[in-house]
Design a protein around this motif. Structure first.
Motif, PDB file in Angstrom:
ATOM      1  N   MET A   1       8.591   2.750 -11.822  1.00  7.11           N
ATOM      2  CA  MET A   1       7.744   2.155 -10.785  1.00  7.11           C
ATOM      3  C   MET A   1       8.428   2.142  -9.425  1.00  7.11           C
ATOM      4  O   MET A   1       7.779   2.331  -8.388  1.00  7.11           O
ATOM      5  CB  MET A   1       7.347   0.744 -11.217  1.00  7.11           C
ATOM      6  CG  MET A   1       6.445   0.726 -12.426  1.00  7.11           C
ATOM      7  SD  MET A   1       6.143  -0.928 -13.064  1.00  7.11           S
ATOM      8  CE  MET A   1       5.273  -0.547 -14.587  1.00  7.11           C
ATOM      9  N   VAL A   2       9.738   1.931  -9.411  1.00 11.89           N
ATOM     10  CA  VAL A   2      10.469   1.972  -8.146  1.00 11.89           C
ATOM     11  C   VAL A   2      10.435   3.383  -7.559  1.00 11.89           C
ATOM     12  O   VAL A   2      10.191   3.568  -6.357  1.00 11.89           O
ATOM     13  CB  VAL A   2      11.920   1.495  -8.343  1.00 11.89           C
ATOM     14  CG1 VAL A   2      12.772   1.792  -7.112  1.00 11.89           C
ATOM     15  CG2 VAL A   2      11.954  -0.001  -8.646  1.00 11.89           C
TER      16      VAL A   2
ATOM     17  N   SER B   1       7.146   4.092  -6.066  1.00  9.83           N
ATOM     18  CA  SER B   1       6.984   3.354  -4.810  1.00  9.83           C
ATOM     19  C   SER B   1       7.628   4.102  -3.654  1.00  9.83           C
ATOM     20  O   SER B   1       7.083   4.144  -2.544  1.00  9.83           O
ATOM     21  CB  SER B   1       7.600   1.957  -4.936  1.00  9.83           C
ATOM     22  OG  SER B   1       6.940   1.180  -5.911  1.00  9.83           O
TER      23      SER B   1
ATOM     24  N   PHE C   1       0.863   3.012  -3.470  1.00 10.00           N
ATOM     25  CA  PHE C   1       2.103   2.272  -3.264  1.00 10.00           C
ATOM     26  C   PHE C   1       1.930   0.821  -3.682  1.00 10.00           C
ATOM     27  O   PHE C   1       2.791   0.251  -4.368  1.00 10.00           O
ATOM     28  CB  PHE C   1       2.526   2.337  -1.798  1.00 10.00           C
ATOM     29  CG  PHE C   1       3.642   1.375  -1.451  1.00 10.00           C
ATOM     30  CD1 PHE C   1       4.963   1.706  -1.703  1.00 10.00           C
ATOM     31  CD2 PHE C   1       3.361   0.130  -0.911  1.00 10.00           C
ATOM     32  CE1 PHE C   1       5.988   0.811  -1.413  1.00 10.00           C
ATOM     33  CE2 PHE C   1       4.373  -0.771  -0.616  1.00 10.00           C
ATOM     34  CZ  PHE C   1       5.696  -0.425  -0.870  1.00 10.00           C
ATOM     35  N   TYR C   2       0.828   0.205  -3.273  1.00 13.38           N
ATOM     36  CA  TYR C   2       0.597  -1.207  -3.592  1.00 13.38           C
ATOM     37  C   TYR C   2       0.576  -1.435  -5.104  1.00 13.38           C
ATOM     38  O   TYR C   2       1.135  -2.430  -5.597  1.00 13.38           O
ATOM     39  CB  TYR C   2      -0.711  -1.688  -2.973  1.00 13.38           C
ATOM     40  CG  TYR C   2      -1.108  -3.063  -3.434  1.00 13.38           C
ATOM     41  CD1 TYR C   2      -0.487  -4.190  -2.911  1.00 13.38           C
ATOM     42  CD2 TYR C   2      -2.064  -3.235  -4.430  1.00 13.38           C
ATOM     43  CE1 TYR C   2      -0.819  -5.463  -3.360  1.00 13.38           C
ATOM     44  CE2 TYR C   2      -2.402  -4.502  -4.880  1.00 13.38           C
ATOM     45  CZ  TYR C   2      -1.773  -5.604  -4.342  1.00 13.38           C
ATOM     46  OH  TYR C   2      -2.096  -6.857  -4.807  1.00 13.38           O
TER      47      TYR C   2
ATOM     48  N   PHE D   1       2.136   0.132  -7.554  1.00 13.46           N
ATOM     49  CA  PHE D   1       3.465   0.128  -8.174  1.00 13.46           C
ATOM     50  C   PHE D   1       4.374  -0.931  -7.567  1.00 13.46           C
ATOM     51  O   PHE D   1       5.269  -1.443  -8.248  1.00 13.46           O
ATOM     52  CB  PHE D   1       4.074   1.520  -8.079  1.00 13.46           C
ATOM     53  CG  PHE D   1       3.348   2.536  -8.907  1.00 13.46           C
ATOM     54  CD1 PHE D   1       3.383   2.474 -10.289  1.00 13.46           C
ATOM     55  CD2 PHE D   1       2.584   3.528  -8.311  1.00 13.46           C
ATOM     56  CE1 PHE D   1       2.683   3.384 -11.066  1.00 13.46           C
ATOM     57  CE2 PHE D   1       1.884   4.447  -9.078  1.00 13.46           C
ATOM     58  CZ  PHE D   1       1.928   4.369 -10.460  1.00 13.46           C
ATOM     59  N   PHE D   2       4.153  -1.276  -6.316  1.00 15.78           N
ATOM     60  CA  PHE D   2       4.880  -2.366  -5.667  1.00 15.78           C
ATOM     61  C   PHE D   2       4.682  -3.670  -6.435  1.00 15.78           C
ATOM     62  O   PHE D   2       5.616  -4.463  -6.598  1.00 15.78           O
ATOM     63  CB  PHE D   2       4.383  -2.499  -4.223  1.00 15.78           C
ATOM     64  CG  PHE D   2       5.056  -3.572  -3.416  1.00 15.78           C
ATOM     65  CD1 PHE D   2       6.290  -3.349  -2.833  1.00 15.78           C
ATOM     66  CD2 PHE D   2       4.439  -4.801  -3.215  1.00 15.78           C
ATOM     67  CE1 PHE D   2       6.906  -4.332  -2.065  1.00 15.78           C
ATOM     68  CE2 PHE D   2       5.040  -5.787  -2.460  1.00 15.78           C
ATOM     69  CZ  PHE D   2       6.283  -5.555  -1.875  1.00 15.78           C
ATOM     70  N   GLU D   3       3.464  -3.882  -6.913  1.00 12.38           N
ATOM     71  CA  GLU D   3       3.160  -5.081  -7.684  1.00 12.38           C
ATOM     72  C   GLU D   3       3.498  -4.927  -9.166  1.00 12.38           C
ATOM     73  O   GLU D   3       3.979  -5.864  -9.805  1.00 12.38           O
ATOM     74  CB  GLU D   3       1.672  -5.425  -7.540  1.00 12.38           C
ATOM     75  CG  GLU D   3       1.296  -5.973  -6.193  1.00 12.38           C
ATOM     76  CD  GLU D   3       1.916  -7.346  -5.951  1.00 12.38           C
ATOM     77  OE1 GLU D   3       1.328  -8.343  -6.395  1.00 12.38           O
ATOM     78  OE2 GLU D   3       3.000  -7.398  -5.334  1.00 12.38           O
TER      79      GLU D   3
ATOM     80  N   LYS E   1      10.085  -9.461  -0.711  1.00 10.40           N
ATOM     81  CA  LYS E   1      10.778  -8.552  -1.629  1.00 10.40           C
ATOM     82  C   LYS E   1      12.209  -8.289  -1.176  1.00 10.40           C
ATOM     83  O   LYS E   1      13.111  -8.116  -1.991  1.00 10.40           O
ATOM     84  CB  LYS E   1      10.002  -7.235  -1.724  1.00 10.40           C
ATOM     85  CG  LYS E   1      10.581  -6.222  -2.675  1.00 10.40           C
ATOM     86  CD  LYS E   1      10.132  -6.451  -4.101  1.00 10.40           C
ATOM     87  CE  LYS E   1       8.724  -5.953  -4.315  1.00 10.40           C
ATOM     88  NZ  LYS E   1       8.274  -6.162  -5.707  1.00 10.40           N
TER      89      LYS E   1
ATOM     90  N   VAL F   1      12.971  -1.596  -2.183  1.00  7.88           N
ATOM     91  CA  VAL F   1      11.589  -1.202  -1.922  1.00  7.88           C
ATOM     92  C   VAL F   1      11.052  -1.967  -0.715  1.00  7.88           C
ATOM     93  O   VAL F   1      10.291  -1.425   0.096  1.00  7.88           O
ATOM     94  CB  VAL F   1      10.710  -1.448  -3.164  1.00  7.88           C
ATOM     95  CG1 VAL F   1       9.248  -1.111  -2.869  1.00  7.88           C
ATOM     96  CG2 VAL F   1      11.207  -0.613  -4.339  1.00  7.88           C
TER      97      VAL F   1
ATOM     98  N   ALA G   1       9.897  -0.062   2.644  1.00  2.00           N
ATOM     99  CA  ALA G   1       8.491  -0.159   3.038  1.00  2.00           C
ATOM    100  C   ALA G   1       8.341  -0.618   4.485  1.00  2.00           C
ATOM    101  O   ALA G   1       7.359  -0.266   5.143  1.00  2.00           O
ATOM    102  CB  ALA G   1       7.756  -1.111   2.103  1.00  2.00           C
TER     103      ALA G   1
END
Length: 540
Positions: A140-141, A144, A153-154, A156-158, A250, A282, A286
């Protein structure tokens, strides 16, 4: 568009590895447990191999995003599976792929069953579950870092919050009773803080779509550059704050940092490295990719405020690190200070600052991994996180003490080790535009020397304290973890040019999209001509 999906493969390998590892039969003895550990380790090394190929294929100064992939996903809302890496993203993908195998090797016994003195199980944990979660976080990182669709992006960010929650709450350091409550509290606090940040970001993502009717980062930024898209000042400021809030949680940036000491304090050393050296990057990444590029005017508007918060993070984190009694919480507050330096470099909006910030992400990841993993080896031998329980360790474990010292010296940015170059660039870049903030931020260097050297003095020097007599030196597996990390710190300190060459074109592109150029130097030079008179020359 790349003919072979290199970026998808880079993320798919750890994702498939997580599924395969989770499906392995439950371990019944030490041999089957080792088998369940080898499988995810192989997947992590394979991911490193692919990430190395991606880095080698990347052309510095070439197209803005390279090895791109674009497939329609939810066409009704303009959502696509769009991937691409610039120079900043590619080095962070490589950093992630480098660190995960070392985290796994260092965590080899962190998911083994815990027994008391009588041999009774206190916690019987699924070994394969622990390593599957690490691989899931890695996948997931990586996605991202690669995503060029804002919605993708959102997602996998979550999504990375879920495996991290279980790694902290299910596999933390504590065992039972009140200690287990502390572990659960840290995991829930981590999740709630980051979910709140994600909820605010989701509102901003929806707001962005209602204005632009697309989630395509490239399309939006190109439209901003050529003048076909305009945000009203109110809308741009609101959207910027929505994104920035989530990334500041984050990162973490003061005063949204309070989850980190709890999470790192209760996580195992390997998971603590995963939090601060991988997952938290991340947030700062971002800021560069989304905050600055999507909202250039708002970035300039809020930059002074964010810089003040970054300086507060630097000083606050360092001061609290000085006063810590717990080794892992000390590293957590030190990381808050270091993230302050990274954010300082990003929002100084100079090429030196942003190049330094990106290099800092890499160097901080390597140096924190080296320092904290060695500390983890020490804590596993002694069974304590309290600094007061140590003393004289260098007499019984000189190699462990020596590697701990090198990791600490990297943390305080000693010249010749990787973090020095990045910290120097951040301060120079900040001083160019905000000299007062640059001067105040240098206090963080002095405080870093204080908390690192005092920790070393209290744990490693002096007479051997009772309970430390049988502390063993580093074993072969542990040396395999530590030696390459220290070698990387030396190489990055002596010759950072290969990474800088990859990063700098992307930094310049980001600055041009924000509409910033480096301040012109003002130099007064006294020139004596042949007649003996003196002329003063000035340059802008």
């Amino acid at each position: 568009m790349s003919s072979f999906p290199w970026l998808t493969v880079t993320a798919a390998l750890p994702a498939v590895g997580a599924i395969v590892t989770a499906a392995l039969p439950a371990a019944t003895n030490s041999r089957s447990r080792d088998r369940n550990k080898v499988v995810p380790l192989v997947f992590s090394v394979a991911t490193l191999a692919i990430a190395s190929i991606v880095t080698a294929r990347f052309v510095p100064g070439g197209a803005r995003f390279q090895m791109t992939e674009n497939h329609s996903w939810i066409s009704q809302f303009g959502i696509s599976y769009s991937l691409g890496v610039d120079g900043i993203a590619v080095v962070l993908v490589l950093l992630t792929a480098v660190l995960v195998p070392f985290v796994m090797l260092a965590s080899w016994h962190e998911a083994d069953p815990i027994t008391d003195d009588s041999g009774t199980f206190e916690r019987n944990r699924r070994t394969q579950g622990f390593f599957a979660l690490i691989l899931a976080v890695e996948a997931m990182v990586v996605l991202s870092f690669e995503a060029t669709d804002v919605f993708l992006f959102y997602v996998f960010f979550e999504a990375m919050l879920i495996p991290m929650y279980f790694l902290i709450g299910g596999f933390g350091d504590r065992t039972a009773g009140e200690d287990a409550k502390q572990r659960s509290y840290a995991a829930v606090k981590f999740l709630l803080y980051n979910l709140l940040g994600g909820l605010v970001m989701l509102a901003a993502v929806v707001g962005l779509y209602t204005i632009t009717h697309t989630f395509d980062l490239v399309a939006i930024t190109d439209a901003l550059q050529n003048g076909t898209l305009h945000f009203s000042p109110v809308a741009e400021n609101a959207l910027f704050l929505g994104f920035m809030f989530a990334f500041a949680v984050k990162a973490p940036l003061w005063p949204l940092h309070t989850w980190l000491p709890n999470a790192m304090g209760e996580a195992t050393p390997g998971v603590a490295v995963l939090i601060t050296a991988v997952v938290d990057k991340v947030g700062t990444f971002a800021m560069l990719r989304f905050c600055l590029q999507l909202f250039p005017q708002a970035s300039k508007t809020f930059a002074p405020t964010i810089l003040v918060l970054a300086v507060i993070s630097i000083i606050y984190g360092a001061l609290l690190a000085v006063g810590q009694k717990d080794i892992k919480r000390l590293v957590a507050y030190a990381s808050i200070s270091h993230f302050g330096f990274i954010i300082l470099g990003i929002f100084a909006l100079t090429s030196q600052g942003q190049s330094g910030a990106t290099l800092y992400m890499v160097n901080h990841g390597v140096s924190t991994a080296a320092w904290l993993l060695v500390a983890g080896f020490l804590m596993s031998r002694r069974g304590s996180r309290l600094i007061s329980d140590y003393g004289g360790v260098q007499k019984v474990a000189p190699v462990l003490a020596g590697t701990f010292l090198v990791g600490g010296l990297a943390i305080l940015s000693l010249p010749g080790l990787g973090p020095f170059v990045s910290e120097f660039l951040v301060l120079v870049g900040t001083f160019e535009r905000y000299p007062a903030l640059g001067i105040v931020a240098t206090a963080g260097i002095v405080l870093a020397a204080l908390y690192v050297l005092v920790l070393y003095q209290r744990t490693m020097t002096g007479p051997v304290k009772p309970g430390n007599e049988k502390v063993a030196d580093l074993k072969a597996r542990e040396l395999v973890v530590v030696a390459p990390l220290i070698a990387m710190l030396l190489v990055l300190g002596i010759y950072p040019k290969p990474i800088a060459d990859i990063v700098n074109p992307s930094v310049n592109t980001t600055l041009s999209q924000v509409g910033r150029t480096d301040p012109a130097p003002h130099v007064n030079v006294a020139i004596t001509n042949t007649a003996g008179s003196t002329n003063s020359g000035g340059g802008q």
